[in-house]
Enzyme design. Sequence first.
Site, PDB file in Angstrom:
ATOM      1  N   PHE A 165      76.227  56.052  21.541  1.00 48.89           N
ATOM      2  CA  PHE A 165      74.886  56.194  22.104  1.00 48.89           C
ATOM      3  C   PHE A 165      74.933  57.093  23.345  1.00 48.89           C
ATOM      4  O   PHE A 165      74.097  57.982  23.524  1.00 48.89           O
ATOM      5  CB  PHE A 165      74.345  54.803  22.458  1.00 48.89           C
ATOM      6  CG  PHE A 165      72.941  54.831  22.981  1.00 48.89           C
ATOM      7  CD1 PHE A 165      71.874  55.086  22.134  1.00 48.89           C
ATOM      8  CD2 PHE A 165      72.678  54.613  24.326  1.00 48.89           C
ATOM      9  CE1 PHE A 165      70.570  55.122  22.614  1.00 48.89           C
ATOM     10  CE2 PHE A 165      71.386  54.636  24.818  1.00 48.89           C
ATOM     11  CZ  PHE A 165      70.323  54.892  23.957  1.00 48.89           C
ATOM     12  N   HIS A 179      62.432  58.950   4.967  1.00 52.46           N
ATOM     13  CA  HIS A 179      61.835  57.621   5.156  1.00 52.46           C
ATOM     14  C   HIS A 179      60.971  57.254   3.943  1.00 52.46           C
ATOM     15  O   HIS A 179      60.266  56.242   3.973  1.00 52.46           O
ATOM     16  CB  HIS A 179      60.889  57.618   6.364  1.00 52.46           C
ATOM     17  CG  HIS A 179      61.533  57.752   7.711  1.00 52.46           C
ATOM     18  ND1 HIS A 179      62.716  57.161   8.052  1.00 52.46           N
ATOM     19  CD2 HIS A 179      61.107  58.391   8.839  1.00 52.46           C
ATOM     20  CE1 HIS A 179      62.990  57.438   9.330  1.00 52.46           C
ATOM     21  NE2 HIS A 179      62.043  58.181   9.819  1.00 52.46           N
ATOM     22  N   THR A 225      68.300  56.277  11.907  1.00 53.79           N
ATOM     23  CA  THR A 225      68.310  57.520  11.118  1.00 53.79           C
ATOM     24  C   THR A 225      69.116  58.618  11.819  1.00 53.79           C
ATOM     25  O   THR A 225      70.023  59.217  11.218  1.00 53.79           O
ATOM     26  CB  THR A 225      66.852  58.032  10.943  1.00 53.79           C
ATOM     27  OG1 THR A 225      65.973  56.927  10.822  1.00 53.79           O
ATOM     28  CG2 THR A 225      66.732  58.975   9.775  1.00 53.79           C
ATOM     29  N   TRP A 265      71.218  58.446  14.109  1.00 51.16           N
ATOM     30  CA  TRP A 265      72.621  58.040  14.227  1.00 51.16           C
ATOM     31  C   TRP A 265      73.388  58.389  12.946  1.00 51.16           C
ATOM     32  O   TRP A 265      74.467  58.977  12.985  1.00 51.16           O
ATOM     33  CB  TRP A 265      72.651  56.536  14.491  1.00 51.16           C
ATOM     34  CG  TRP A 265      73.893  55.993  15.081  1.00 51.16           C
ATOM     35  CD1 TRP A 265      75.012  56.693  15.466  1.00 51.16           C
ATOM     36  CD2 TRP A 265      74.159  54.615  15.371  1.00 51.16           C
ATOM     37  NE1 TRP A 265      75.939  55.837  15.983  1.00 51.16           N
ATOM     38  CE2 TRP A 265      75.447  54.558  15.933  1.00 51.16           C
ATOM     39  CE3 TRP A 265      73.435  53.440  15.208  1.00 51.16           C
ATOM     40  CZ2 TRP A 265      76.020  53.343  16.340  1.00 51.16           C
ATOM     41  CZ3 TRP A 265      74.003  52.242  15.612  1.00 51.16           C
ATOM     42  CH2 TRP A 265      75.282  52.198  16.167  1.00 51.16           C
ATOM     43  N   LYS A 282      67.278  52.726  24.144  1.00 54.33           N
ATOM     44  CA  LYS A 282      68.230  51.717  24.646  1.00 54.33           C
ATOM     45  C   LYS A 282      69.459  51.593  23.744  1.00 54.33           C
ATOM     46  O   LYS A 282      70.543  51.334  24.212  1.00 54.33           O
ATOM     47  CB  LYS A 282      67.565  50.345  24.740  1.00 54.33           C
ATOM     48  CG  LYS A 282      66.725  50.131  25.972  1.00 54.33           C
ATOM     49  CD  LYS A 282      66.477  48.639  26.140  1.00 54.33           C
ATOM     50  CE  LYS A 282      65.600  48.360  27.333  1.00 54.33           C
ATOM     51  NZ  LYS A 282      65.189  46.936  27.349  1.00 54.33           N
ATOM     52  N   LYS A 340      63.032  54.207  12.827  1.00 55.87           N
ATOM     53  CA  LYS A 340      63.616  53.465  13.969  1.00 55.87           C
ATOM     54  C   LYS A 340      64.744  52.520  13.578  1.00 55.87           C
ATOM     55  O   LYS A 340      65.010  51.522  14.239  1.00 55.87           O
ATOM     56  CB  LYS A 340      62.522  52.673  14.737  1.00 55.87           C
ATOM     57  CG  LYS A 340      61.425  53.543  15.252  1.00 55.87           C
ATOM     58  CD  LYS A 340      61.923  54.452  16.343  1.00 55.87           C
ATOM     59  CE  LYS A 340      61.407  55.838  16.208  1.00 55.87           C
ATOM     60  NZ  LYS A 340      62.203  56.828  16.909  1.00 55.87           N
ATOM     61  N   ARG A 359      67.644  47.903   9.721  1.00 54.15           N
ATOM     62  CA  ARG A 359      67.788  47.303  11.062  1.00 54.15           C
ATOM     63  C   ARG A 359      66.882  46.081  11.127  1.00 54.15           C
ATOM     64  O   ARG A 359      65.810  46.066  10.475  1.00 54.15           O
ATOM     65  CB  ARG A 359      67.348  48.337  12.108  1.00 54.15           C
ATOM     66  CG  ARG A 359      67.547  47.909  13.541  1.00 54.15           C
ATOM     67  CD  ARG A 359      67.051  48.986  14.505  1.00 54.15           C
ATOM     68  NE  ARG A 359      67.471  48.713  15.869  1.00 54.15           N
ATOM     69  CZ  ARG A 359      67.103  49.442  16.923  1.00 54.15           C
ATOM     70  NH1 ARG A 359      66.323  50.508  16.762  1.00 54.15           N
ATOM     71  NH2 ARG A 359      67.521  49.126  18.129  1.00 54.15           N
ATOM     72  N   SER A 400      61.194  49.247  18.872  1.00 51.67           N
ATOM     73  CA  SER A 400      61.557  50.662  19.007  1.00 51.67           C
ATOM     74  C   SER A 400      60.359  51.560  18.632  1.00 51.67           C
ATOM     75  O   SER A 400      60.050  52.524  19.326  1.00 51.67           O
ATOM     76  CB  SER A 400      62.768  50.953  18.111  1.00 51.67           C
ATOM     77  OG  SER A 400      63.166  52.282  18.240  1.00 51.67           O
TER      78      SER A 400
HETATM   79  P1  A3P Z   1      65.832  52.064  20.397  1.00 52.77           P
HETATM   80  O1  A3P Z   1      64.430  52.580  20.519  1.00 52.77           O
HETATM   81  O2  A3P Z   1      65.878  50.581  20.164  1.00 52.77           O
HETATM   82  O3  A3P Z   1      66.718  52.489  21.518  1.00 52.77           O
HETATM   83  P2  A3P Z   1      65.682  56.484  14.297  1.00 52.77           P
HETATM   84  O4  A3P Z   1      66.700  57.538  14.518  1.00 52.77           O
HETATM   85  O5  A3P Z   1      65.709  55.866  12.943  1.00 52.77           O
HETATM   86  O6  A3P Z   1      64.322  56.936  14.723  1.00 52.77           O
HETATM   87  O7  A3P Z   1      66.074  55.239  15.236  1.00 52.77           O
HETATM   88  C1  A3P Z   1      65.972  55.340  16.628  1.00 52.77           C
HETATM   89  C2  A3P Z   1      66.658  54.139  17.237  1.00 52.77           C
HETATM   90  O8  A3P Z   1      68.073  54.258  17.015  1.00 52.77           O
HETATM   91  C3  A3P Z   1      66.443  54.089  18.748  1.00 52.77           C
HETATM   92  O9  A3P Z   1      66.457  52.688  19.073  1.00 52.77           O
HETATM   93  C4  A3P Z   1      67.677  54.825  19.232  1.00 52.77           C
HETATM   94  O10 A3P Z   1      67.990  54.579  20.577  1.00 52.77           O
HETATM   95  C5  A3P Z   1      68.730  54.256  18.276  1.00 52.77           C
HETATM   96  N1  A3P Z   1      69.958  55.075  18.227  1.00 52.77           N
HETATM   97  C6  A3P Z   1      70.087  56.387  17.973  1.00 52.77           C
HETATM   98  N2  A3P Z   1      71.365  56.777  18.077  1.00 52.77           N
HETATM   99  C7  A3P Z   1      72.078  55.671  18.389  1.00 52.77           C
HETATM  100  C8  A3P Z   1      73.461  55.408  18.650  1.00 52.77           C
HETATM  101  N3  A3P Z   1      74.382  56.362  18.616  1.00 52.77           N
HETATM  102  N4  A3P Z   1      73.824  54.135  18.941  1.00 52.77           N
HETATM  103  C9  A3P Z   1      72.906  53.142  18.980  1.00 52.77           C
HETATM  104  N5  A3P Z   1      71.586  53.326  18.765  1.00 52.77           N
HETATM  105  C10 A3P Z   1      71.181  54.577  18.471  1.00 52.77           C
END
Ligand code: A3P
Length: 285
Positions: free
Chosen positions: A221, A100, A50, A52, A247, A47, A122, A130
């Site tokens: 996003f 991870h 990743t 992204w 979000k 969370k 983060r 998250s």
């Molecule tokens: P939220 O649950 O706070 O929205 P991971 O990929 O490590 O599992 O992380 C997921 C988190 O990254 C989620 O957070 C997701 O919405 C956020 N995320 C993924 N892509 C993103 C982007 N392009 N911009 C901002 N946040 C992003």
Amino acid sequence: MTTASKIGLFQFKGCNFITNIHNPEYLAEICHFEIKESDVITVTYPKSGTTWMQQILCLLYSNGDPALVQSKLTVERVPWMEVPIDNSKDILLPHLRVTHLPYRLIPKTLKKGNGKVIYVARNPKDVAVSLYHFQNYVTFLETPSSFQEFLEDFIDGRLIYCSWFDHIIDWYSHKDEFDFLFLTYEDMKKDLKGSIQKICDFLGKKLDEDKLDLMVEECSFKAMRKNPKANYEHVEGKHPKGSFLRKGIVGDWKNLFTVAQSEMFDRIYQERMKDFPFKFIWDSK
Ligand code: A3P
């Protein structure tokens, strides 16, 4: 393999993994994986951004061409180190892996300095929120009975991949063993283009301005949430309401933490992270 205290998890060498995704035989092999000089390993605690980073790297290694991120799933483009790969499928970008894993379980050749590591961190209050929503969304992990109980589990490392504190402290304290780039979700939110440029410099890649702008658009996003190959809507085992790309903001913890929970977390954070040389951004102001 031992059963972790939470439904849907098992323990391997003291770390919590997901029963219907990971398997102990494969995890035991990882330390022998051969990492090459050209490999780029993205490391995160869950969370932390990743998906992204997977999107960014995939675009970078496609020279900014969005065809791949629009036609192949994230996990096919940048596979997990700790999940068995389907050998019948082509490996699209053989240099890219994501994990991870805690530092102690990674391949020995990575510890010897082969490959490059990009660690995305983060702020842990947003990570906790998250992950809390994620656990309420998916059916293969225990649904938390309350945020208070979940937060205590998060702090004590009883959830997937155990402790956020141990993960970041361990990785960061070994950073000099690697060709290592440390990035934060919050910096990526504040300046995505600048962050992509940092990644380009680290990887020795050059993209012209137009391609860079296109990448920023494709990694936003909004665009990722709409992209069925990036938004994880294909994944089974989830409730009808919710989403993986939920979000995508900094500071959402303020909507869930009570003042008492925040103060309790701050106390523990200060104690655990007192020697950590980096200051997180906790809200979007
Ligand atoms: P939220 O649950 O706070 O929205 P991971 O990929 O490590 O599992 O992380 C997921 C988190 O990254 C989620 O957070 C997701 O919405 C956020 N995320 C993924 N892509 C993103 C982007 N392009 N911009 C901002 N946040 C992003």
